[in-house]
Scaffold this active site. Structure first.
Site, PDB file in Angstrom:
ATOM      1  N   HIS A  17     -28.830 -20.231  84.102  1.00 11.05           N
ATOM      2  CA  HIS A  17     -27.722 -21.433  84.318  1.00 11.05           C
ATOM      3  C   HIS A  17     -26.371 -20.879  84.766  1.00 11.05           C
ATOM      4  O   HIS A  17     -25.679 -21.567  85.485  1.00 11.05           O
ATOM      5  CB  HIS A  17     -27.665 -22.288  83.274  1.00 11.05           C
ATOM      6  N   SER A  43     -21.698 -18.684  77.520  1.00 11.45           N
ATOM      7  CA  SER A  43     -23.172 -18.704  77.985  1.00 11.45           C
ATOM      8  C   SER A  43     -23.419 -17.415  78.695  1.00 11.45           C
ATOM      9  O   SER A  43     -22.601 -16.789  79.211  1.00 11.45           O
ATOM     10  CB  SER A  43     -23.106 -19.763  79.146  1.00 11.45           C
ATOM     11  N   ASP A  91     -34.188 -19.604  80.751  1.00  9.23           N
ATOM     12  CA  ASP A  91     -32.823 -19.190  80.900  1.00  9.23           C
ATOM     13  C   ASP A  91     -32.306 -17.806  81.067  1.00  9.23           C
ATOM     14  O   ASP A  91     -31.792 -17.332  80.184  1.00  9.23           O
ATOM     15  CB  ASP A  91     -31.961 -20.267  80.182  1.00  9.23           C
TER      16      ASP A  91
END
Length: 284
Positions: free
Chosen positions: A83, A229, A130
């Site tokens: 992402h 992230s 992911d």
């Protein structure tokens, strides 16, 4: 990590040929009982594999430098979350050897990204698979402050209750506006899959056991957050070396009670990572 961080959000390869957890690695954090949300500074150089991914000099995601050759002390491959790079990133660079992004140390290195490749089955709606690779324009040489992280064996599982360390330059509180210029860290335990799955089912989110796992405290209070992230979630193995078992992926809010952070399970993707390294890396 996130605010189902917009369902955007959550530690490298020792050798393409097979030995994934046998090379030497520098000592790291001695104490992991600290949070990113709430803000505790990591010991400088204690996460020598961590990378700050930046667009035009502004940090937006983390990553980890992984080994691509057993014979060369350099790497041009960074492991991160899909992402982070799904929408494309113009002006993308990777900075290694960093601690305070506002005050670069002598050993800090920044390299332009040449290409990004995310998992072909990545689903931006569910955040399944992911995981992504950033190929750098030139290799970053290892040093006393820059080292690759070890990856787990394919299919390896992390025991429930095992405590790992996640680090990053993300937000220090949910709803904050500025990421941290200082590298922060937090220690959180792995939560049993059933507990994680039931908690997220109430939010309408499916947690795939093979591809994801959760970590955090029942009472909340400790977690990664937006800007973390793609960063590494590492655990000590039986030899006292650190291995990246997770990638910061997503969550609902940051450090909320009963909603542990969700991490991509790296051991589920060892074959894919090897293939990307063999295809993309110029290090031989």
């Amino acid at each position: 990590m996130r605010s189902v961080w917009a369902v955007v959000a959550a530690v490298g390869l020792s050798g393409c040929g097979g030995e994934l957890v046998e090379h030497e690695q520098v000592a790291v954090v001695d104490s992991v009982g600290q949070e990113i949300v709430g803000g505790v500074e990591a010991r400088p150089n204690s996460h020598p594999w961590i990378v700050s991914l930046q667009e035009y000099g502004s940090h937006f995601c983390g990553g980890s430098l992984i080994r691509v050759s057993a014979n060369v002390e350099a790497s041009d491959i960074v492991l991160t979350a899909a992402h982070c790079v799904y929408d494309g990133n113009s002006g993308l660079t990777a900075t290694a050897g960093a601690h305070n992004l506002d005050s670069p140390p002598a050993g800090q290195v920044t390299v332009q990204a040449a290409r990004t490749v995310y998992h072909p089955r990545y689903d931006p709606d569910t955040t399944l698979h992911d995981i992504a690779i950033v190929k750098l324009e030139r290799p970053i040489r290892f040093s006393s402050t820059i080292q690759p992280i070890l990856l787990p064996a394919a299919g390896a599982q992390v025991a429930d209750g095992a405590e790992g360390t996640v680090a990053g330059w993300g937000l220090t509180r949910e709803g904050g506006y500025d990421t941290s210029s200082i590298l922060m860290q937090v220690g959180v335990p792995v939560v049993p899959h059933r507990t994680v799955a039931e908690a997220y089912a109430r939010e309408g989110i499916d947690i795939d056991k093979a591809a994801m796992f959760g970590a955090g405290y029942t009472q909340g209070g400790k977690d990664s957050c937006q800007g973390d992230s793609g960063g590494p979630f590492v655990f000590k193995n039986g030899s006292g070396k650190y291995v990246q078992q997770g990638i910061v992926s997503f969550g609902v809010g940051c450090a909320r009670a009963g909603l542990p952070g969700i991490y991509t399970r790296v051991s589920n993707y060892i074959g894919w990572i090897r293939t990307q390294v063999q295809t993309l890396s110029s290090v031989r």
